[in-house]
Write a protein that holds these residues in place. Structure first.
Motif, mmCIF file in Angstrom:
data_model
loop_
_atom_site.group_PDB
_atom_site.id
_atom_site.type_symbol
_atom_site.label_atom_id
_atom_site.label_comp_id
_atom_site.label_asym_id
_atom_site.label_seq_id
_atom_site.Cartn_x
_atom_site.Cartn_y
_atom_site.Cartn_z
ATOM 1 N N VAL A 74 7.915 7.701 -7.465
ATOM 2 C CA VAL A 74 8.750 6.852 -6.636
ATOM 3 C C VAL A 74 8.234 5.417 -6.685
ATOM 4 O O VAL A 74 7.034 5.170 -6.562
ATOM 5 N N ALA A 75 9.138 4.483 -6.936
ATOM 6 C CA ALA A 75 8.798 3.066 -7.006
ATOM 7 C C ALA A 75 9.041 2.422 -5.651
ATOM 8 O O ALA A 75 10.119 2.571 -5.069
ATOM 9 N N VAL A 76 8.037 1.692 -5.168
ATOM 10 C CA VAL A 76 8.127 1.025 -3.873
ATOM 11 C C VAL A 76 7.662 -0.415 -4.041
ATOM 12 O O VAL A 76 6.532 -0.656 -4.500
ATOM 13 N N ALA A 77 8.509 -1.350 -3.674
ATOM 14 C CA ALA A 77 8.123 -2.761 -3.689
ATOM 15 C C ALA A 77 7.500 -3.113 -2.344
ATOM 16 O O ALA A 77 8.013 -2.720 -1.290
ATOM 17 N N ALA A 78 6.387 -3.849 -2.375
ATOM 18 C CA ALA A 78 5.697 -4.198 -1.136
ATOM 19 C C ALA A 78 6.590 -4.992 -0.197
ATOM 20 O O ALA A 78 6.488 -4.872 1.025
ATOM 21 N N ALA A 79 7.492 -5.796 -0.750
ATOM 22 C CA ALA A 79 8.382 -6.592 0.097
ATOM 23 C C ALA A 79 9.301 -5.696 0.920
ATOM 24 O O ALA A 79 9.578 -5.980 2.091
ATOM 25 N N ASP A 80 9.780 -4.585 0.327
ATOM 26 C CA ASP A 80 10.611 -3.642 1.071
ATOM 27 C C ASP A 80 9.781 -2.878 2.094
ATOM 28 O O ASP A 80 10.217 -2.655 3.230
ATOM 29 N N ALA A 81 8.593 -2.446 1.695
ATOM 30 C CA ALA A 81 7.739 -1.685 2.611
ATOM 31 C C ALA A 81 7.345 -2.510 3.818
ATOM 32 O O ALA A 81 7.228 -1.984 4.939
ATOM 33 N N ALA A 82 7.120 -3.807 3.635
ATOM 34 C CA ALA A 82 6.674 -4.665 4.736
ATOM 35 C C ALA A 82 7.740 -4.809 5.815
ATOM 36 O O ALA A 82 7.419 -5.075 6.968
ATOM 37 N N ARG A 83 9.015 -4.635 5.463
ATOM 38 C CA ARG A 83 10.075 -4.788 6.453
ATOM 39 C C ARG A 83 10.192 -3.574 7.362
ATOM 40 O O ARG A 83 10.781 -3.663 8.437
ATOM 41 N N SER A 84 9.645 -2.437 6.950
ATOM 42 C CA SER A 84 9.640 -1.241 7.802
ATOM 43 C C SER A 84 8.460 -0.359 7.411
ATOM 44 O O SER A 84 8.639 0.704 6.801
ATOM 45 N N PRO A 85 7.228 -0.776 7.739
ATOM 46 C CA PRO A 85 6.043 -0.028 7.285
ATOM 47 C C PRO A 85 6.007 1.410 7.783
ATOM 48 O O PRO A 85 5.688 2.324 7.013
ATOM 49 N N ALA A 86 6.330 1.629 9.062
ATOM 50 C CA ALA A 86 6.244 2.981 9.615
ATOM 51 C C ALA A 86 7.247 3.915 8.941
ATOM 52 O O ALA A 86 6.921 5.054 8.585
ATOM 53 N N GLU A 87 8.468 3.441 8.742
ATOM 54 C CA GLU A 87 9.492 4.281 8.118
ATOM 55 C C GLU A 87 9.177 4.527 6.653
ATOM 56 O O GLU A 87 9.398 5.626 6.135
#
Length: 546
Positions: free
Chosen positions: A410-423
């Motif tokens: 699974v590819a995850v961009a840090a910019a996307d993760a930062a907008r909803s870290p818990a989810e």
């Protein structure tokens, strides 16, 4: 897609108005019970069926109507529900037999599904940040039941029952026209799975079970007050029906106004602490009411119970709104609405049975107060478990063709993760618990949510897993030793986080999928309206050269 508050606020107001209009029709039978008894002289069983029919039908219809709202939108379901409510009220004006009266009351139960339709509509028009408070404000529409109880009954005297009911039927009929013209559905992604699988999956989540239980106590208690409070005040305090209906309407209005307050409070205070205090207060007031204090104390007590239950309902709506995908809002609201309707049948039943056996309502009220106190005690004693369950977001829908035992990259961009870290962490943890998983985390120095934070969040959710970060060069400069290390970690059952210095980890994830012979390559992203989502990468992994 970004939707401005200037467009979502009118939709919320329109949905709240529709909920109020339909709930007024839905709960009208309880206010008209003395007239119906005088007009039709039903037996004890038929009288109970008349009062219970709207709740039972409302409960049975909530889930399918919620699913239809998710699929076809509130633009179609809101006018349809309102027209059925109008037709049921018109039928009450003309029926002449008890069986026909019961059938009309069953049709009136459709008005109870307006909560499901309106919640689905409101959720589609806001992102996770505002959705919870909007749903709490929408819940104030239950105050329409108070309006129906106080306005329609006085009209029966001067106008006659038939004319008054026909005039009342014109209100939901008029709203149906307004909804057909003004209601617009914001686009939402459709579900990949079937409705039955969705229901089973959601009920399996600890968060959903807590939402259902809490909402059942809060909404069930409030609906039970609407149905039974006038009868209780008439029998115990010899209050006339008009005065009892006014007190019931004041209680419902207090609960309705408390729902937005509960949503606001949940966003600024600890939600579990707020719920604990509310249930403890409701239980304590219930104990006082069980001893049948003087009427002024009883009035204050029931108003306090209504405020507590309304606040709980607002908190639950806020928690649900923060986490549900907007394309699932109708279905989730349907489950909550169904449990609330069914729970509303229990308090009147308990009070009636105990009163028949004991000759008073004291034991019955004490039992109901103990339910609230037990709920508060559970929230207090199991605080960490409850807090974790309520904070755990609903997992985004997985692609339909994803094998349950697949090896997945699974590819995850840090910019996307930062907008909803818990989810993000919760979704990845859920994937890791069911799949052999390698996370390709695209991170650069400017990203706020770094790989260390991600690894720590995963370890907190997967205490029995070995979570290891491996730093790689971005594709096409993948190093053979690092890829071999990832393969070894995968064989050992560890969760590997491959950190790559790029803002787009997709190409690296596809290349790793080929090297590791993975079955599926996914992208985890974030949408302002839908929150976190999972999608199969557009380019298949087999097309990336090794």
């Amino acid at each position: 897609m970004t939707i401005s508050p200037a467009r979502s606020l009118p939709i919320t107001v329109l949905a709240t108005l529709g909920f109020a209009v339909n709930s007024a029709a839905w709960m009208l039978v309880s206010a008209l019970e003395p007239y119906l008894v005088q007009q039709y002289s039903p037996g004890r069983v038929a009288r109970a069926a008349v009062v219970a029919a709207p709740l039972v039908v409302g409960a049975l219809a909530c889930i399918p109507v919620g699913a239809l709202t998710d699929r076809y939108g509130a633009r179609w379901t809101f006018p349809l529900v309102s027209l059925v409510s109008a037709g049921a009220l018109a039928a009450l004006a003309v029926v002449r037999t008890v069986p026909a009266l019961i059938l009309a009351c069953c049709a009136l139960g459709t008005g109870g599904t307006a909560f499901t339709v309106g919640a689905g509509l409101v959720a589609r028009w806001d992102g996770p940040g505002r959705r919870g408070l909007r749903l709490s404000a929408f819940g104030a529409g239950i105050g329409g039941a108070a309006i129906g109880a106080t306005v329609v009954r006085p009209l029966i005297g001067p106008l006659g029952a038939g004319t008054a009911l026909l005039a009342t039927a014109a209100v939901p009929a008029g709203y149906a026209v307004v909804a057909a013209v003004l209601v617009r559905d914001a686009p939402a992604r459709r579900a990949d799975r079937s409705t039955l699988r969705d229901i089973a999956a959601m009920l399996g989540l600890s968060a959903m079970r807590y939402w259902v239980a809490l909402y059942a106590v809060a909404a069930g208690g409030l609906l039970a007050m609407i149905v039974y409070l006038p009868t209780y005040l008439n029998r115990v305090y010899r209050m006339d029906w008009a005065g009892a209906a006014v007190l019931m309407a004041l209680s419902v209005a207090a609960a309705a106004l408390s729902r937005p307050f509960g949503g606001w409070l949940a966003g600024r205070r600890d939600a579990v602490a707020v719920l604990t205090c509310c249930f403890a207060g409701v239980g304590a007031l219930g104990v006082v009411l069980a001893f049948q204090p003087p009427l002024p104390v009883t009035v204050v007590g029931f108003l306090g119970v209504a405020v507590g239950l309304g606040t709980v309902g607002g908190v639950v709506c806020d928690l649900v709104g923060r986490t549900i995908p907007r394309g699932r809002a109708g279905l989730v609201a349907g489950v909550l609405g169904a449990t609330g309707c069914l729970a509303a049948l229990l308090p009147p039943l308990v009070l009636s049975v105990v009163e028949r056996l004991d000759g008073s309502y004291e034991i019955g009220l004490m039992l109901l107060a103990n339910v609230a106190l037990a709920t508060a005690l559970h929230l207090r004693m199991r605080r960490e478990l409850v807090d974790g369950a309520l904070a755990y977001p609903l997992t985004p829908t997985l692609p339909a063709d994803l094998d349950a035992t697949a090896t997945t990259v699974v590819a995850v961009a840090a910019a996307d993760a930062a907008r909803s870290p818990a989810e993000t962490a919760a979704t990845l943890a859920d994937l890791a618990a069911h799949h052999e998983l390698v996370i390709t985390y695209g991170h650069d120095e400017s990203a706020a949510f770094g790989p260390t934070a991600l690894v720590e969040a995963l370890r907190a959710r997967l205490p029995r897993f070995r979570v290891t970060a491996v730093f790689l060069d971005a594709y096409p400069h993948l190093g053979e030793p690092e890829c071999a290390l990832l393969a070894e970690l995968l064989d050992e059952g560890a969760l590997a986080v491959a950190v790559v210095p790029t803002t787009d980890p997709g190409p690296t994830a596809r290349a790793l999928a080929v090297r590791l012979a993975a079955d599926t390559t996914l992208r985890l992203g974030y949408d302002p309206m839908d929150g976190t989502y999972l999608r199969t990468l557009a380019e298949p992994a087999s097309s990336v050269p090794g």
